[in-house]
Design a protein around this motif. Structure first.
Motif, PDB file in Angstrom:
ATOM      1  N   UNK A   1       0.402  -1.570  -0.133  1.00  0.00           N
ATOM      2  CA  UNK A   1       0.204   0.024   0.219  1.00  0.00           C
ATOM      3  C   UNK A   1       1.160   1.175  -0.477  1.00  0.00           C
ATOM      4  N   UNK A   2       0.174   2.272  -0.906  1.00  0.00           N
ATOM      5  CA  UNK A   2       1.658   3.573  -1.442  1.00  0.00           C
ATOM      6  C   UNK A   2       0.337   4.395  -0.733  1.00  0.00           C
ATOM      7  N   UNK A   3       1.245   5.344   0.660  1.00  0.00           N
ATOM      8  CA  UNK A   3       0.975   6.568   1.255  1.00  0.00           C
ATOM      9  C   UNK A   3       1.420   7.444   0.234  1.00  0.00           C
ATOM     10  N   UNK A   4       1.897   8.191   0.261  1.00  0.00           N
ATOM     11  CA  UNK A   4       2.582   9.472  -0.196  1.00  0.00           C
ATOM     12  C   UNK A   4       3.289   9.429  -1.719  1.00  0.00           C
ATOM     13  N   UNK A   5       4.311   8.866  -2.196  1.00  0.00           N
ATOM     14  CA  UNK A   5       4.616   8.169  -3.099  1.00  0.00           C
ATOM     15  C   UNK A   5       3.462   7.889  -4.218  1.00  0.00           C
ATOM     16  N   UNK A   6       2.893   8.720  -5.424  1.00  0.00           N
ATOM     17  CA  UNK A   6       1.899   7.898  -6.001  1.00  0.00           C
ATOM     18  C   UNK A   6       2.223   7.494  -7.417  1.00  0.00           C
ATOM     19  N   UNK A   7       3.767   7.950  -8.023  1.00  0.00           N
ATOM     20  CA  UNK A   7       4.169   7.328  -9.029  1.00  0.00           C
ATOM     21  C   UNK A   7       4.170   5.644  -9.083  1.00  0.00           C
ATOM     22  N   UNK A   8       4.941   4.859  -7.989  1.00  0.00           N
ATOM     23  CA  UNK A   8       5.072   3.600  -8.102  1.00  0.00           C
ATOM     24  C   UNK A   8       3.029   3.125  -8.259  1.00  0.00           C
ATOM     25  N   UNK A   9       2.501   3.716  -7.233  1.00  0.00           N
ATOM     26  CA  UNK A   9       1.058   3.666  -7.694  1.00  0.00           C
ATOM     27  C   UNK A   9       0.435   4.341  -8.759  1.00  0.00           C
ATOM     28  N   UNK A  10       0.693   4.664  -9.949  1.00  0.00           N
ATOM     29  CA  UNK A  10       0.066   4.799 -10.939  1.00  0.00           C
ATOM     30  C   UNK A  10       0.838   3.833 -12.100  1.00  0.00           C
ATOM     31  N   UNK A  11       2.121   3.306 -11.790  1.00  0.00           N
ATOM     32  CA  UNK A  11       2.980   2.543 -12.550  1.00  0.00           C
ATOM     33  C   UNK A  11       1.748   1.460 -11.976  1.00  0.00           C
ATOM     34  N   UNK A  12       1.669   0.885 -11.122  1.00  0.00           N
ATOM     35  CA  UNK A  12       0.458  -0.357 -10.761  1.00  0.00           C
ATOM     36  C   UNK A  12      -0.567  -0.733 -11.701  1.00  0.00           C
ATOM     37  N   UNK A  13      -1.422   1.159 -10.875  1.00  0.00           N
ATOM     38  CA  UNK A  13      -2.627   0.921 -11.743  1.00  0.00           C
ATOM     39  C   UNK A  13      -2.411   0.869 -13.039  1.00  0.00           C
ATOM     40  N   UNK A  14      -1.453   1.370 -13.983  1.00  0.00           N
ATOM     41  CA  UNK A  14      -1.621   0.950 -15.269  1.00  0.00           C
ATOM     42  C   UNK A  14      -0.995  -0.105 -16.031  1.00  0.00           C
ATOM     43  N   UNK A  15       0.400  -1.021 -15.251  1.00  0.00           N
ATOM     44  CA  UNK A  15       0.212  -2.158 -15.383  1.00  0.00           C
ATOM     45  C   UNK A  15      -0.993  -3.353 -14.986  1.00  0.00           C
ATOM     46  N   UNK A  16      -2.437  -2.869 -14.302  1.00  0.00           N
ATOM     47  CA  UNK A  16      -2.875  -4.025 -13.879  1.00  0.00           C
ATOM     48  C   UNK A  16      -2.253  -5.203 -12.608  1.00  0.00           C
ATOM     49  N   UNK A  17      -1.254  -4.258 -12.354  1.00  0.00           N
ATOM     50  CA  UNK A  17      -0.896  -5.312 -10.810  1.00  0.00           C
ATOM     51  C   UNK A  17      -0.763  -5.063  -9.228  1.00  0.00           C
ATOM     52  N   UNK A  18      -2.234  -3.434  -9.559  1.00  0.00           N
ATOM     53  CA  UNK A  18      -2.380  -3.499  -8.165  1.00  0.00           C
ATOM     54  C   UNK A  18      -2.678  -3.918  -8.009  1.00  0.00           C
ATOM     55  N   UNK A  19      -3.109  -5.406  -6.730  1.00  0.00           N
ATOM     56  CA  UNK A  19      -3.880  -6.744  -6.436  1.00  0.00           C
ATOM     57  C   UNK A  19      -5.080  -6.376  -5.959  1.00  0.00           C
ATOM     58  N   UNK A  20      -5.693  -7.471  -5.015  1.00  0.00           N
ATOM     59  CA  UNK A  20      -7.529  -7.117  -4.804  1.00  0.00           C
ATOM     60  C   UNK A  20      -7.232  -6.446  -3.078  1.00  0.00           C
ATOM     61  N   UNK A  21      -6.362  -6.984  -2.738  1.00  0.00           N
ATOM     62  CA  UNK A  21      -6.461  -6.898  -0.887  1.00  0.00           C
ATOM     63  C   UNK A  21      -5.275  -5.272  -1.278  1.00  0.00           C
ATOM     64  N   UNK A  22      -4.560  -5.165  -2.165  1.00  0.00           N
ATOM     65  CA  UNK A  22      -4.791  -3.305  -1.905  1.00  0.00           C
ATOM     66  C   UNK A  22      -5.374  -2.834  -2.257  1.00  0.00           C
ATOM     67  N   UNK A  23      -6.796  -3.470  -2.888  1.00  0.00           N
ATOM     68  CA  UNK A  23      -7.314  -2.637  -3.210  1.00  0.00           C
ATOM     69  C   UNK A  23      -8.274  -1.724  -1.820  1.00  0.00           C
ATOM     70  N   UNK A  24      -8.455  -3.332  -1.439  1.00  0.00           N
ATOM     71  CA  UNK A  24      -9.567  -3.446  -0.081  1.00  0.00           C
ATOM     72  C   UNK A  24      -8.439  -2.520   1.218  1.00  0.00           C
ATOM     73  N   UNK A  25      -7.171  -2.001   1.113  1.00  0.00           N
ATOM     74  CA  UNK A  25      -6.300  -2.100   1.746  1.00  0.00           C
ATOM     75  C   UNK A  25      -6.421  -0.402   1.532  1.00  0.00           C
ATOM     76  N   UNK A  26      -6.862   0.448   0.609  1.00  0.00           N
ATOM     77  CA  UNK A  26      -7.425   1.223   0.319  1.00  0.00           C
ATOM     78  C   UNK A  26      -9.055   2.258   0.671  1.00  0.00           C
ATOM     79  N   UNK A  27      -9.376   1.007   0.258  1.00  0.00           N
ATOM     80  CA  UNK A  27     -11.195   1.220   0.599  1.00  0.00           C
ATOM     81  C   UNK A  27     -11.351   1.328   1.854  1.00  0.00           C
ATOM     82  N   UNK A  28     -10.367   0.240   2.962  1.00  0.00           N
ATOM     83  CA  UNK A  28     -10.836   0.331   4.691  1.00  0.00           C
ATOM     84  C   UNK A  28      -9.685   2.026   4.826  1.00  0.00           C
ATOM     85  N   UNK A  29      -8.599   2.205   5.001  1.00  0.00           N
ATOM     86  CA  UNK A  29      -8.266   3.029   5.345  1.00  0.00           C
ATOM     87  C   UNK A  29      -8.298   4.425   5.006  1.00  0.00           C
TER      88      UNK A  29
END
Length: 161
Positions: A1-29
């Motif tokens: 889960x990324x907190x302040x660095x948006x570039x790594x998150x944008x890379x994961x999103x564009x590659x489709x490598x963001x795991x569903x557990x990470x998506x859940x973590x973002x929703x929960x947080x």
């Protein structure tokens, strides 16, 4: 889960490598942060303000987890897409068919009781808390009931289950 660095998150999103557990973590947080921001801060919050706030916090955590698991957990697909769209529809329905009627009926009952100003104000405050909590419960339970593992188009095209 990324907190302040948006570039790594944008890379994961564009590659489709963001795991569903990470998506859940973002929703929960996000949900927890927003809930802590609405901590009872009235001029004179009552014990009931804190009770309903704490109960609401438990409902958020438990029901968000239930929605995530109902979607298939880590092996689920498009949790965020399903969750936000189903929640939007259930929130609108809940507002129109649960919250508004509760407020109208509650207002009529309070008006007919003919209590003193102080008693009426206390009843209105508690009624508002109860109405909001019932509305929240209704939205969460309906969202969870609709948050099913929906087959993707690739599964439909191949006929696999």
């Amino acid at each position: 889960m990324k907190f302040l660095g948006i570039q790594a998150l944008k890379t994961q999103l564009s590659e489709g490598s963001l795991k569903q557990s990470e998506v859940f973590g973002y929703w929960l947080a996000s949900s927890l942060l927003l809930h802590f921001l609405i901590f009872p801060m009235a001029h004179e919050p009552t014990d009931w303000d804190f009770v309903f706030w704490a109960a609401s916090l438990v409902v958020i955590v438990v029901m968000l987890r239930k929605c995530y698991l109902d979607n298939g957990g880590e092996s689920g697909v498009k949790f965020s897409d399903k969750f936000i769209s189903i929640t939007w529809v259930m929130t609108l329905r809940g507002f129109l068919f649960v919250f508004v009627p509760l407020v109208v009926v509650g207002s009529l009952v309070i008006g007919f009781l003919g209590l003193s100003d102080e008693a009426t104000n206390q009843l209105i405050d508690n009624s508002a808390l109860i109405d909001a909590f019932v509305f929240e419960l209704w939205v969460w339970f309906r969202t969870a009931a609709k948050q099913i593992k929906i087959p993707t188009l690739s599964i439909l095209a191949t006929g696999d289950k």
